[in-house]
Design a protein around this motif. Structure first.
Motif, short mmCIF file in Angstrom:
data_model
loop_
_atom_site.label_atom_id
_atom_site.label_comp_id
_atom_site.label_asym_id
_atom_site.label_seq_id
_atom_site.Cartn_x
_atom_site.Cartn_y
_atom_site.Cartn_z
N LEU A 1 3.92 -18.72 -22.59
CA LEU A 1 3.40 -19.35 -21.38
C LEU A 1 2.28 -18.48 -20.80
O LEU A 1 2.31 -17.26 -20.95
CB LEU A 1 4.50 -19.46 -20.32
CG LEU A 1 5.70 -20.33 -20.64
CD1 LEU A 1 6.73 -20.22 -19.52
CD2 LEU A 1 5.28 -21.78 -20.82
N PRO A 2 1.33 -19.10 -20.11
CA PRO A 2 0.33 -18.28 -19.42
C PRO A 2 1.01 -17.45 -18.32
O PRO A 2 1.88 -17.98 -17.61
CB PRO A 2 -0.63 -19.30 -18.82
CG PRO A 2 -0.35 -20.59 -19.52
CD PRO A 2 1.07 -20.53 -19.99
N LEU A 3 0.65 -16.21 -18.17
CA LEU A 3 1.23 -15.35 -17.14
C LEU A 3 1.05 -15.97 -15.76
O LEU A 3 1.95 -15.89 -14.91
CB LEU A 3 0.60 -13.95 -17.19
CG LEU A 3 1.16 -12.95 -16.19
CD1 LEU A 3 2.67 -12.77 -16.36
CD2 LEU A 3 0.44 -11.62 -16.32
N SER A 4 -0.07 -16.63 -15.53
CA SER A 4 -0.32 -17.26 -14.23
C SER A 4 0.72 -18.33 -13.91
O SER A 4 1.12 -18.49 -12.75
CB SER A 4 -1.73 -17.86 -14.18
OG SER A 4 -1.88 -18.84 -15.20
N SER A 5 1.21 -19.04 -14.92
CA SER A 5 2.25 -20.05 -14.72
C SER A 5 3.58 -19.41 -14.34
O SER A 5 4.32 -19.91 -13.50
CB SER A 5 2.43 -20.90 -15.97
OG SER A 5 1.27 -21.62 -16.26
N VAL A 6 3.89 -18.29 -14.98
CA VAL A 6 5.13 -17.56 -14.69
C VAL A 6 5.10 -17.04 -13.25
O VAL A 6 6.06 -17.18 -12.50
CB VAL A 6 5.35 -16.42 -15.70
CG1 VAL A 6 6.55 -15.58 -15.33
CG2 VAL A 6 5.49 -16.99 -17.11
N VAL A 7 3.97 -16.46 -12.85
CA VAL A 7 3.82 -15.92 -11.50
C VAL A 7 3.88 -17.06 -10.47
O VAL A 7 4.52 -16.92 -9.42
CB VAL A 7 2.50 -15.12 -11.38
CG1 VAL A 7 2.23 -14.73 -9.93
CG2 VAL A 7 2.57 -13.89 -12.26
N ALA A 8 3.25 -18.18 -10.77
CA ALA A 8 3.28 -19.32 -9.85
C ALA A 8 4.70 -19.81 -9.62
O ALA A 8 5.08 -20.17 -8.50
CB ALA A 8 2.39 -20.45 -10.38
N LEU A 9 5.51 -19.80 -10.67
CA LEU A 9 6.90 -20.24 -10.53
C LEU A 9 7.70 -19.25 -9.68
O LEU A 9 8.63 -19.65 -8.99
CB LEU A 9 7.54 -20.41 -11.91
CG LEU A 9 8.71 -21.37 -11.98
CD1 LEU A 9 8.37 -22.73 -11.39
CD2 LEU A 9 9.18 -21.52 -13.40
N ARG A 10 7.33 -18.00 -9.68
CA ARG A 10 7.97 -17.01 -8.80
C ARG A 10 7.77 -17.39 -7.34
O ARG A 10 8.68 -17.29 -6.52
CB ARG A 10 7.39 -15.61 -9.08
CG ARG A 10 7.83 -14.54 -8.13
CD ARG A 10 9.25 -14.10 -8.40
NE ARG A 10 10.14 -14.66 -7.42
CZ ARG A 10 11.46 -14.57 -7.45
NH1 ARG A 10 12.06 -13.97 -8.44
NH2 ARG A 10 12.20 -15.10 -6.53
N HIS A 11 6.56 -17.86 -7.00
CA HIS A 11 6.28 -18.29 -5.63
C HIS A 11 7.12 -19.52 -5.27
O HIS A 11 7.60 -19.63 -4.14
CB HIS A 11 4.79 -18.57 -5.45
CG HIS A 11 3.94 -17.35 -5.60
ND1 HIS A 11 4.03 -16.25 -4.77
CD2 HIS A 11 3.00 -17.03 -6.51
CE1 HIS A 11 3.17 -15.32 -5.14
NE2 HIS A 11 2.54 -15.77 -6.21
N VAL A 12 7.29 -20.42 -6.22
CA VAL A 12 8.14 -21.60 -5.99
C VAL A 12 9.57 -21.16 -5.73
O VAL A 12 10.24 -21.65 -4.83
CB VAL A 12 8.08 -22.56 -7.21
CG1 VAL A 12 9.13 -23.65 -7.09
CG2 VAL A 12 6.70 -23.17 -7.33
N ALA A 13 10.04 -20.19 -6.51
CA ALA A 13 11.42 -19.69 -6.35
C ALA A 13 11.61 -19.07 -4.97
O ALA A 13 12.65 -19.27 -4.34
CB ALA A 13 11.74 -18.67 -7.44
N ASP A 14 10.63 -18.33 -4.49
CA ASP A 14 10.73 -17.73 -3.16
C ASP A 14 10.85 -18.80 -2.10
O ASP A 14 11.68 -18.70 -1.20
CB ASP A 14 9.51 -16.84 -2.88
CG ASP A 14 9.50 -15.58 -3.72
OD1 ASP A 14 10.56 -15.21 -4.28
OD2 ASP A 14 8.41 -14.97 -3.84
N SER A 15 10.05 -19.87 -2.19
CA SER A 15 10.12 -20.97 -1.24
C SER A 15 11.46 -21.70 -1.34
O SER A 15 12.05 -22.08 -0.34
CB SER A 15 8.99 -21.98 -1.49
OG SER A 15 7.75 -21.36 -1.30
N HIS A 16 11.94 -21.87 -2.57
CA HIS A 16 13.23 -22.53 -2.80
C HIS A 16 14.35 -21.74 -2.15
O HIS A 16 15.23 -22.30 -1.51
CB HIS A 16 13.47 -22.69 -4.30
CG HIS A 16 14.70 -23.43 -4.65
ND1 HIS A 16 15.89 -22.79 -4.91
CD2 HIS A 16 14.96 -24.75 -4.76
CE1 HIS A 16 16.82 -23.69 -5.17
NE2 HIS A 16 16.28 -24.88 -5.08
#
Length: 107
Positions: free
Chosen positions: A72-87
């Protein structure tokens, strides 16, 4: 990267709801409420904007590891981290509201 986000794993035998516990560019650790798939099974992981095809490499105690066919692109992995924080923030707020309602006798 620890996430604990709801996800889906599509296998030849059907679709399994799971929790995306950990994610890297090369694979993911999943928590499954049902019997985990067998080692060597292929599947597609879907979580938010991530969709990755891979193979089950390990199975232990209701968890399994999926190795992606393509990183996966690293940017996609990092973006999902932000989603997890909001979740996590939203889950905490829902829990507070439930406790508040219970304390106030509304439940």
């Amino acid at each position: 990267m620890r996430l604990h986000l709801p996800a889906r794993l599509t296998l030849l035998t059907g679709v399994v709801r799971c929790i995306l516990e950990d994610l890297s560019v090369s694979g993911a650790a999943l928590i499954l409420p049902e019997q985990p798939p067998s080692i060597g099974a292929s599947g597609i992981l879907q979580c938010e904007t991530i969709e990755a095809f891979g193979t089950i490499r390990w199975v232990r105690y209701g968890r399994c590891g999926l190795m992606f066919d393509e990183h996966l692109p690293l940017s996609s992995v990092v973006a999902l981290r932000h989603v997890a924080d909001s979740h996590d923030d939203a889950e905490r707020e829902r829990m507070r509201e439930g406790v508040r309602a219970w304390v106030e006798g509304k439940v």
